[in-house]
Design a protein around this motif. Structure first.
Motif, short mmCIF file in Angstrom:
data_model
loop_
_atom_site.label_atom_id
_atom_site.label_comp_id
_atom_site.label_asym_id
_atom_site.label_seq_id
_atom_site.Cartn_x
_atom_site.Cartn_y
_atom_site.Cartn_z
N PHE A 46 0.83 -1.20 0.00
CA PHE A 46 0.00 0.00 0.00
C PHE A 46 0.87 1.25 0.00
O PHE A 46 1.88 1.32 0.71
CB PHE A 46 -0.92 0.00 1.21
N CYS A 47 0.45 2.24 -0.76
CA CYS A 47 1.18 3.51 -0.82
C CYS A 47 0.72 4.42 0.31
O CYS A 47 -0.48 4.55 0.56
CB CYS A 47 0.92 4.21 -2.16
N VAL A 48 1.66 5.06 0.96
CA VAL A 48 1.34 6.10 1.93
C VAL A 48 1.28 7.43 1.16
O VAL A 48 1.79 7.53 0.05
CB VAL A 48 2.39 6.16 3.06
N PRO A 49 0.67 8.47 1.73
CA PRO A 49 0.49 9.72 0.96
C PRO A 49 1.70 10.65 0.96
O PRO A 49 1.60 11.76 0.45
CB PRO A 49 -0.70 10.38 1.67
N LEU A 68 5.81 4.64 -8.14
CA LEU A 68 5.54 5.13 -9.49
C LEU A 68 6.71 4.84 -10.42
O LEU A 68 6.54 4.34 -11.54
CB LEU A 68 5.24 6.63 -9.44
N GLN A 69 7.92 5.12 -9.95
CA GLN A 69 9.12 4.86 -10.76
C GLN A 69 9.31 3.37 -11.02
O GLN A 69 9.70 2.96 -12.12
CB GLN A 69 10.36 5.39 -10.04
N THR A 70 9.05 2.54 -10.00
CA THR A 70 9.25 1.10 -10.13
C THR A 70 8.34 0.51 -11.20
O THR A 70 8.77 -0.31 -12.02
CB THR A 70 8.98 0.40 -8.78
N VAL A 71 7.07 0.92 -11.23
CA VAL A 71 6.14 0.39 -12.22
C VAL A 71 6.47 0.93 -13.62
O VAL A 71 6.51 0.17 -14.59
CB VAL A 71 4.69 0.75 -11.85
N LEU A 72 6.74 2.22 -13.71
CA LEU A 72 7.06 2.80 -15.02
C LEU A 72 8.35 2.23 -15.59
O LEU A 72 8.46 2.03 -16.80
CB LEU A 72 7.19 4.33 -14.89
N GLY A 73 9.31 1.97 -14.73
CA GLY A 73 10.61 1.49 -15.19
C GLY A 73 10.75 -0.01 -15.22
O GLY A 73 11.81 -0.52 -15.59
N GLY A 74 9.70 -0.73 -14.84
CA GLY A 74 9.78 -2.18 -14.83
C GLY A 74 9.69 -2.79 -16.21
O GLY A 74 9.47 -2.11 -17.21
N PHE A 81 -1.64 2.20 -12.79
CA PHE A 81 -3.00 2.66 -12.48
C PHE A 81 -3.23 2.80 -10.98
O PHE A 81 -3.82 3.78 -10.52
CB PHE A 81 -4.04 1.70 -13.08
N TYR A 82 -2.79 1.78 -10.23
CA TYR A 82 -3.02 1.81 -8.78
C TYR A 82 -2.32 3.00 -8.13
O TYR A 82 -2.92 3.76 -7.36
CB TYR A 82 -2.55 0.51 -8.13
#
Length: 288
Positions: A46-49, A68-74, A81-82
């Protein structure tokens, strides 16, 4: 008069209480600090704000910028989306109140600024353009580089976390090195660079109120885009306002409160409300 003074102190104490409680809440894995190990339980999904390094030994959640970086750069560069959905939800509900009331690194900067030392007022000609730097950092290091600068494996490193983020060095790098001898022996030029960035931000925070939030934080830049749509807004009663500008002198983000009280730079810390002698500033729901 004494009652009004107590009321102002209470507002400021509320901010500090929120910061402390939230910092403990999202970094509550005490065993991690003792053992020098990162928590890997289910809550890490879960992401914290706020900025809160995934590698912090006590972190119970994931940093939204790191995620965000991990998903974009994976592999495959999927659309996050999440993560984007969570960021947009936090942006709409809180705006930059997340920066002023919840962020642990914001708390660190607030405490550093209390150190007795000469304070610097950044000239307006330098301050205004410098504030756009955080948007460039968001665009380049958080979005574009992870998308287009992958290594041979097809995976891009989290550029902001790896090369810039001082919160990660403070919350993750230093505690892990202090408790893990093998990591200390492996630390090299990259950690030295990150430590230098942290030291620059720390020393700047003693003289300038929240310099990282003003000029460098990509999460603050993202939330600023939602500021005008956020659920809660500040309101200035022009009939009560006497134009004393105490609100503007107290603002840690140097917002021109009487001109644009809901500026994208406002972090909803409550200092303007606390010092207003006529209680002309109130916090309420978004008004069309």
């Amino acid at each position: 008069m004494f009652g009004m003074h107590r009321h102002r102190i209470g507002r400021l104490s509320f901010q500090r209480l929120c910061q402390l409680v939230f910092a403990v809440f999202i970094n509550g894995y005490a065993a991690g600090f003792q053992k020098g190990k990162i928590y890997t339980g289910k809550s890490k999904a879960f992401c914290v704000p706020v900025l809160n390094c995934y590698s912090c030994p006590g972190a119970l959640g994931a940093c939204p910028i790191g995620s965000l970086q991990t998903v974009l750069g994976g592999m495959g560069h999927h659309v996050p989306f999440y993560v984007l959905g969570m960021l947009m939800l936090f942006g709409i509900l809180l705006g930059r109140a997340a920066c002023g009331l919840l962020c642990p690194f914001g708390l660190v900067q607030d405490l550093l600024y209390k150190i007795p030392a000469p304070k610097i007022k950044v000239p307006l000609k330098a301050d205004k353009p410098a504030r756009y730097l955080k948007y460039l950092i968001l665009l380049i290091t958080v979005i574009l580089l992870p998308l287009f600068a992958a290594d041979k494996t097809g995976i891009a490193p989290p550029y902001f976390c790896k090369y810039i983020c001082p919160a990660g060095t403070l919350e993750g790098g230093i505690p892990l090195l202090l408790t893990n001898e093998s990591l200390r022996s492996a630390a090299g030029a990259l950690f030295s660079w990150k430590l230098l960035v942290l030291l620059v931000v720390v020393f700047a925070s003693v003289c300038i109120h929240r310099p990282f939030c003003r000029y460098l934080c990509p999460l603050g830049a993202f939330y600023a885009l939602f500021q005008r749509f956020s659920f809660f807004q500040l309101h200035l009663d022009t009939e009560k306002c006497i134009g004393c500008k105490k609100c503007e002198r107290s603002c840690p983000m140097a917002v021109e409160v009487t001109k644009n009280i809901n500026s994208p730079e406002c972090i909803r810390c409550g200092k303007c409300r606390a010092v207003c002698p006529t209680e002309a500033i109130t916090l309420g729901k978004h008004q069309k």
